[in-house]
Design a protein around this motif. Sequence first.
Motif, PDB file in Angstrom:
ATOM      1  N   PHE A  57       1.976   3.776 -12.200  1.00 24.83           N
ATOM      2  CA  PHE A  57       1.426   4.826 -11.359  1.00 24.83           C
ATOM      3  C   PHE A  57       0.823   4.225 -10.093  1.00 24.83           C
ATOM      4  N   GLN A  58       0.074   3.159 -10.256  1.00 21.29           N
ATOM      5  CA  GLN A  58      -0.535   2.493  -9.110  1.00 21.29           C
ATOM      6  C   GLN A  58       0.540   2.031  -8.129  1.00 21.29           C
ATOM      7  N   ARG A  59       1.608   1.486  -8.653  1.00 15.66           N
ATOM      8  CA  ARG A  59       2.671   0.928  -7.820  1.00 15.66           C
ATOM      9  C   ARG A  59       3.536   2.011  -7.174  1.00 15.66           C
ATOM     10  N   ASN A  60       3.830   3.084  -7.922  1.00 17.64           N
ATOM     11  CA  ASN A  60       4.799   4.082  -7.479  1.00 17.64           C
ATOM     12  C   ASN A  60       4.200   5.301  -6.784  1.00 17.64           C
ATOM     13  N   LYS A  61       2.922   5.585  -6.998  1.00 17.38           N
ATOM     14  CA  LYS A  61       2.334   6.789  -6.422  1.00 17.38           C
ATOM     15  C   LYS A  61       1.174   6.504  -5.463  1.00 17.38           C
ATOM     16  N   ILE A  62       0.541   5.351  -5.601  1.00 18.81           N
ATOM     17  CA  ILE A  62      -0.596   5.045  -4.743  1.00 18.81           C
ATOM     18  C   ILE A  62      -0.220   4.024  -3.679  1.00 18.81           C
ATOM     19  N   LEU A 117       7.382   6.403  -1.629  1.00 19.85           N
ATOM     20  CA  LEU A 117       6.183   5.798  -2.206  1.00 19.85           C
ATOM     21  C   LEU A 117       4.933   6.012  -1.379  1.00 19.85           C
ATOM     22  N   GLU A 118       4.941   5.569  -0.133  1.00 18.89           N
ATOM     23  CA  GLU A 118       3.733   5.658   0.681  1.00 18.89           C
ATOM     24  C   GLU A 118       3.891   6.694   1.788  1.00 18.89           C
ATOM     25  N   GLY A 119       4.531   7.809   1.448  1.00 20.95           N
ATOM     26  CA  GLY A 119       4.755   8.869   2.414  1.00 20.95           C
ATOM     27  C   GLY A 119       3.619   9.860   2.542  1.00 20.95           C
ATOM     28  N   SER A 120       2.510   9.628   1.823  1.00 19.64           N
ATOM     29  CA  SER A 120       1.411  10.601   1.845  1.00 19.64           C
ATOM     30  C   SER A 120       0.834  10.776   3.241  1.00 19.64           C
ATOM     31  N   TRP A 121       0.919   9.748   4.082  1.00 25.92           N
ATOM     32  CA  TRP A 121       0.393   9.845   5.446  1.00 25.92           C
ATOM     33  C   TRP A 121       1.060  10.973   6.233  1.00 25.92           C
ATOM     34  N   ILE A 142       7.276   2.994   3.387  1.00 28.87           N
ATOM     35  CA  ILE A 142       6.646   1.722   3.055  1.00 28.87           C
ATOM     36  C   ILE A 142       5.190   1.675   3.507  1.00 28.87           C
ATOM     37  N   ASP A 143       4.912   2.258   4.661  1.00 25.92           N
ATOM     38  CA  ASP A 143       3.560   2.177   5.220  1.00 25.92           C
ATOM     39  C   ASP A 143       3.430   3.216   6.321  1.00 25.92           C
ATOM     40  N   GLY A 144       2.237   3.683   6.515  1.00 21.00           N
ATOM     41  CA  GLY A 144       1.998   4.642   7.581  1.00 21.00           C
ATOM     42  C   GLY A 144       0.602   5.186   7.513  1.00 21.00           C
ATOM     43  N   HIS A 145       0.189   5.864   8.571  1.00 22.46           N
ATOM     44  CA  HIS A 145      -1.158   6.425   8.643  1.00 22.46           C
ATOM     45  C   HIS A 145      -1.117   7.732   9.426  1.00 22.46           C
ATOM     46  N   PRO A 146      -1.968   8.700   9.074  1.00 18.80           N
ATOM     47  CA  PRO A 146      -1.944   9.980   9.801  1.00 18.80           C
ATOM     48  C   PRO A 146      -2.099   9.846  11.303  1.00 18.80           C
ATOM     49  N   TYR A 147      -2.912   8.911  11.778  1.00 16.09           N
ATOM     50  CA  TYR A 147      -3.087   8.822  13.232  1.00 16.09           C
ATOM     51  C   TYR A 147      -1.782   8.465  13.936  1.00 16.09           C
ATOM     52  N   GLN A 148      -0.918   7.701  13.255  1.00 18.47           N
ATOM     53  CA  GLN A 148       0.394   7.396  13.831  1.00 18.47           C
ATOM     54  C   GLN A 148       1.254   8.657  13.926  1.00 18.47           C
ATOM     55  N   ALA A 149       1.123   9.507  12.918  1.00 19.26           N
ATOM     56  CA  ALA A 149       1.841  10.785  12.950  1.00 19.26           C
ATOM     57  C   ALA A 149       1.319  11.676  14.070  1.00 19.26           C
ATOM     58  N   SER A 174      -7.323  15.626   7.855  1.00 19.24           N
ATOM     59  CA  SER A 174      -6.660  14.512   7.185  1.00 19.24           C
ATOM     60  C   SER A 174      -7.688  13.480   6.740  1.00 19.24           C
ATOM     61  N   VAL A 175      -7.510  12.975   5.531  1.00 22.23           N
ATOM     62  CA  VAL A 175      -8.391  11.928   5.017  1.00 22.23           C
ATOM     63  C   VAL A 175      -7.562  10.831   4.377  1.00 22.23           C
ATOM     64  N   SER A 176      -8.138   9.645   4.306  1.00 23.82           N
ATOM     65  CA  SER A 176      -7.513   8.523   3.622  1.00 23.82           C
ATOM     66  C   SER A 176      -8.510   7.972   2.619  1.00 23.82           C
ATOM     67  N   LEU A 177      -8.013   7.594   1.458  1.00 28.72           N
ATOM     68  CA  LEU A 177      -8.880   7.247   0.336  1.00 28.72           C
ATOM     69  C   LEU A 177      -8.459   5.952  -0.324  1.00 28.72           C
ATOM     70  N   GLY A 178      -9.428   5.313  -0.972  1.00 32.31           N
ATOM     71  CA  GLY A 178      -9.126   4.261  -1.927  1.00 32.31           C
ATOM     72  C   GLY A 178      -9.032   4.927  -3.292  1.00 32.31           C
ATOM     73  N   VAL A 179      -7.830   5.170  -3.767  1.00 35.88           N
ATOM     74  CA  VAL A 179      -7.611   6.069  -4.898  1.00 35.88           C
ATOM     75  C   VAL A 179      -7.787   5.368  -6.238  1.00 35.88           C
ATOM     76  N   SER A 180      -8.338   6.094  -7.191  1.00 35.23           N
ATOM     77  CA  SER A 180      -8.469   5.625  -8.568  1.00 35.23           C
ATOM     78  C   SER A 180      -7.234   5.993  -9.371  1.00 35.23           C
ATOM     79  N   SER A 181      -6.778   5.067 -10.222  1.00 33.16           N
ATOM     80  CA  SER A 181      -5.627   5.366 -11.070  1.00 33.16           C
ATOM     81  C   SER A 181      -5.948   6.421 -12.119  1.00 33.16           C
ATOM     82  N   THR A 182      -7.243   6.699 -12.349  1.00 31.54           N
ATOM     83  CA  THR A 182      -7.627   7.758 -13.286  1.00 31.54           C
ATOM     84  C   THR A 182      -7.098   9.109 -12.836  1.00 31.54           C
ATOM     85  N   LEU A 183      -6.889   9.257 -11.525  1.00 31.01           N
ATOM     86  CA  LEU A 183      -6.353  10.517 -11.009  1.00 31.01           C
ATOM     87  C   LEU A 183      -4.939  10.796 -11.517  1.00 31.01           C
TER      88      LEU A 183
END
Length: 342
Positions: A104-109, A157-161, A201-208, A267-276
């Motif tokens: 989960f950490q690798r594939n979703k976060i 994978l890292e498309g959440s941005w 692979i990588d991205g951030h809302p401000y780039q969008a 828009s927010v960016s977080l250090g996510v817990s795998s408990t989620l």
Amino acid sequence: MSVRAIQSLVVLVILIGSHESTPIPDGLRKVEEAFVKILGQSSHLLSFARFTHKYGKKYQHAEEIKHRFSVFKENLDLIRSTNKKDLSYKLGVNQFADMTKEEFQRNKIGASQHPFATSKGSHSPTKRALLQTSAPSAKDWREDGVVSRVKNQGSCLEGSWAFSATGAVESAYHIKHGTGIELSEQQLIDCSSSFGSAGCIDGHPYQAFDYMKSKGINNATQYPYLAVQGLCRSNSDSVVNVTGYVAVALRDELELMKAVGTIGPVSVSLGVSSTLQHYISGVFTGSDCEVSSVQHHALVVGYGNDGSRDYWIIKNSWGENWGDNGYFKLERGSNMCGKLFL
């Protein structure tokens, strides 16, 4: 149109063993019979069959079925033991119940990213006006009908941005024009590399936001989502152009509250817990978030209080089957999960 952006970035509790008294549909019965041949008569087998049937899980061979069943049982034990602790949130079975914590950490976060937020934020006239406003004690933009539907980033994978950014702009557009719109995350994933992003692979809302300021963006019908980075296919038929966005001071939750309460979803960016991974309801207060880095991006659509603690209402991009119909509540006032603001 201006957009306010911030970087820093279910309730169905599965009762273990309760399915056995429920009538079994024919399709599910066939799945169960197939699993019995591989796993034998085993505790939680019907729960696993219901899980795979509901979420359309496909496994390649018997060994994978055995492995996923083992992971599923471990996750059920974690869910049950966690819920016995009477915490402010509940865990339950969702589409990620056959994934290990590491998967989960690798594939979703995904991997850690560098934060964009500054310690002081922006000093524009709009920002100064924001600092002088008073926020309402509670706000939920869903009640105003301006929050677009929950989407699913799928295997990107890292498309959440991209989803965080389109969510903010979709709401800002609805607030300004009185009508909804769905924008193309795929266009951002395919076309914004010159602004610093790297697709899935990588991205951030401000780039969008920078891309949308420069190029505009198509709607989701014009440029549909594929969950994989491809060649840029954008055209001149942009439906929205962003004129600007404002930075909010690093980890300043009062500024975030003012922005969300008086302007719109952010828009927010977080250090996510795998408990989620297994979250289904309540106010998340986990202590295992990665607070020193940004891993995931989402959209704050409101805030409130449940009678005992303050919380943020956050729209995620893992589909409606995750969390509380695609949303989660995060403790407010303690900088939970190291929120960093744009």
